[in-house]
Design a protein around this motif. Structure first.
Motif, short mmCIF file in Angstrom:
data_model
loop_
_atom_site.label_atom_id
_atom_site.label_comp_id
_atom_site.label_asym_id
_atom_site.label_seq_id
_atom_site.Cartn_x
_atom_site.Cartn_y
_atom_site.Cartn_z
N ASP A 18 -11.72 9.85 9.45
CA ASP A 18 -10.46 10.93 9.36
C ASP A 18 -9.04 10.21 9.42
O ASP A 18 -8.16 10.63 9.01
CB ASP A 18 -10.60 11.73 10.95
CG ASP A 18 -11.81 12.63 10.90
OD1 ASP A 18 -12.43 12.95 9.55
OD2 ASP A 18 -12.45 13.05 12.05
N LEU A 19 -9.34 8.93 10.28
CA LEU A 19 -7.97 8.22 10.19
C LEU A 19 -7.69 7.89 8.77
O LEU A 19 -6.64 8.00 8.31
CB LEU A 19 -8.23 7.23 11.14
CG LEU A 19 -6.95 6.06 11.31
CD1 LEU A 19 -5.68 6.74 11.89
CD2 LEU A 19 -7.48 4.95 12.21
N LEU A 20 -8.82 7.13 8.27
CA LEU A 20 -8.53 6.75 6.83
C LEU A 20 -8.13 7.91 5.78
O LEU A 20 -6.92 7.79 4.94
CB LEU A 20 -9.70 6.04 6.22
CG LEU A 20 -9.92 4.68 6.82
CD1 LEU A 20 -11.50 4.40 6.24
CD2 LEU A 20 -8.88 3.70 6.44
N LEU A 23 -4.31 8.54 6.68
CA LEU A 23 -3.49 7.40 6.12
C LEU A 23 -3.16 7.40 4.43
O LEU A 23 -2.34 7.35 3.92
CB LEU A 23 -4.06 5.99 6.53
CG LEU A 23 -3.70 5.81 7.96
CD1 LEU A 23 -4.46 4.47 8.36
CD2 LEU A 23 -2.47 5.87 8.35
N LEU A 24 -4.40 7.67 3.96
CA LEU A 24 -4.49 7.63 2.45
C LEU A 24 -3.67 8.84 1.85
O LEU A 24 -3.20 8.83 0.78
CB LEU A 24 -5.73 7.57 1.94
CG LEU A 24 -6.50 6.11 2.14
CD1 LEU A 24 -7.90 6.01 1.78
CD2 LEU A 24 -5.74 5.13 1.40
N ALA A 25 -3.93 9.95 2.55
CA ALA A 25 -3.08 11.27 1.90
C ALA A 25 -1.71 11.07 1.92
O ALA A 25 -0.88 11.30 0.84
CB ALA A 25 -3.37 12.35 3.09
N GLY A 27 -0.29 7.80 2.43
CA GLY A 27 0.20 6.34 1.73
C GLY A 27 0.36 5.45 2.90
O GLY A 27 0.90 5.77 3.86
N VAL A 28 -0.30 4.15 2.50
CA VAL A 28 0.12 3.06 3.54
C VAL A 28 0.76 1.74 2.91
O VAL A 28 0.40 1.65 1.74
CB VAL A 28 -1.43 2.48 4.22
CG1 VAL A 28 -0.94 1.43 5.07
CG2 VAL A 28 -1.90 3.78 4.89
N VAL A 29 1.71 1.23 3.65
CA VAL A 29 2.60 -0.01 3.11
C VAL A 29 2.03 -1.10 3.80
O VAL A 29 2.48 -1.12 4.84
CB VAL A 29 4.03 0.27 3.07
CG1 VAL A 29 4.71 -0.96 2.48
CG2 VAL A 29 4.34 1.51 2.02
N ILE A 30 1.66 -2.30 3.10
CA ILE A 30 1.05 -3.24 3.97
C ILE A 30 2.04 -4.40 3.63
O ILE A 30 2.16 -4.61 2.28
CB ILE A 30 -0.24 -3.75 3.82
CG1 ILE A 30 -0.99 -2.54 4.12
CG2 ILE A 30 -0.63 -4.94 4.38
CD1 ILE A 30 -2.61 -2.68 3.98
N SER A 31 2.79 -4.97 4.64
CA SER A 31 3.37 -6.20 4.16
C SER A 31 3.27 -7.31 5.05
O SER A 31 3.02 -7.07 6.38
CB SER A 31 5.04 -5.73 4.15
OG SER A 31 5.41 -5.54 5.37
N GLY A 32 3.37 -8.57 4.78
CA GLY A 32 3.20 -9.74 5.50
C GLY A 32 3.72 -10.96 4.84
O GLY A 32 4.06 -11.09 3.72
N ASP A 33 3.79 -12.08 5.64
CA ASP A 33 4.24 -13.32 5.12
C ASP A 33 3.17 -14.47 5.66
O ASP A 33 2.92 -14.25 6.73
CB ASP A 33 5.59 -13.73 5.56
CG ASP A 33 6.71 -12.83 5.25
OD1 ASP A 33 6.44 -12.33 3.94
OD2 ASP A 33 7.60 -12.57 5.97
N SER A 53 -2.59 4.01 -1.70
CA SER A 53 -2.62 5.67 -1.33
C SER A 53 -3.72 6.13 -2.31
O SER A 53 -4.11 5.56 -3.31
CB SER A 53 -1.32 6.12 -1.74
OG SER A 53 -1.07 6.12 -2.95
N SER A 54 -4.01 7.49 -2.13
CA SER A 54 -4.81 8.31 -2.88
C SER A 54 -4.18 8.53 -4.16
O SER A 54 -3.02 8.98 -4.21
CB SER A 54 -5.70 9.19 -2.07
OG SER A 54 -4.54 10.33 -1.72
#
Length: 67
Positions: A18-20, A23-25, A27-33, A53-54
Motif C-alpha cells: 500500500d505504501l509503494l 508513492l508511485l501514484a 511519484g518519488v524523487v530520490i537525490s543524494g551525493d 513513478s508509475s
C-alpha cells in the motif's frame, strides 16, 4: 511510552504494498551525493537524482517508443 489516544495514527500499520502504491501514484524523487575522499582530497564524486513513478495510458512515458 503509553498511548493516550491523542494520536489515532500512532499505532496504525500500513502494508508495504500500500505504501509503494501511494508513492508511485504520485511519484518519488530520490537525490543524494556520494564523495570518496582520502586525506581531504576528493577522488570520486557522484550526484544522484532519480524520479520513480508509475506510467499508465493517462500519463504516458516521456520517452518515445522504438520502431
Amino acid at each position: 511510552m503509553t498511548s493516550t489516544g491523542s494520536d489515532p495514527l500512532a499505532e496504525r500499520q500500513v502494508a508495504l504494498v500500500d505504501l509503494l502504491d501511494r508513492l508511485l501514484a504520485g511519484g518519488v524523487v530520490i537525490s543524494g551525493d556520494l564523495t570518496l575522499r582520502i586525506a581531504d582530497v576528493d577522488l570520486v564524486r557522484i550526484d544522484l537524482k532519480a524520479l520513480i513513478s508509475s506510467v499508465s495510458a493517462e500519463v504516458p512515458s516521456p520517452w518515445e517508443v522504438g520502431p
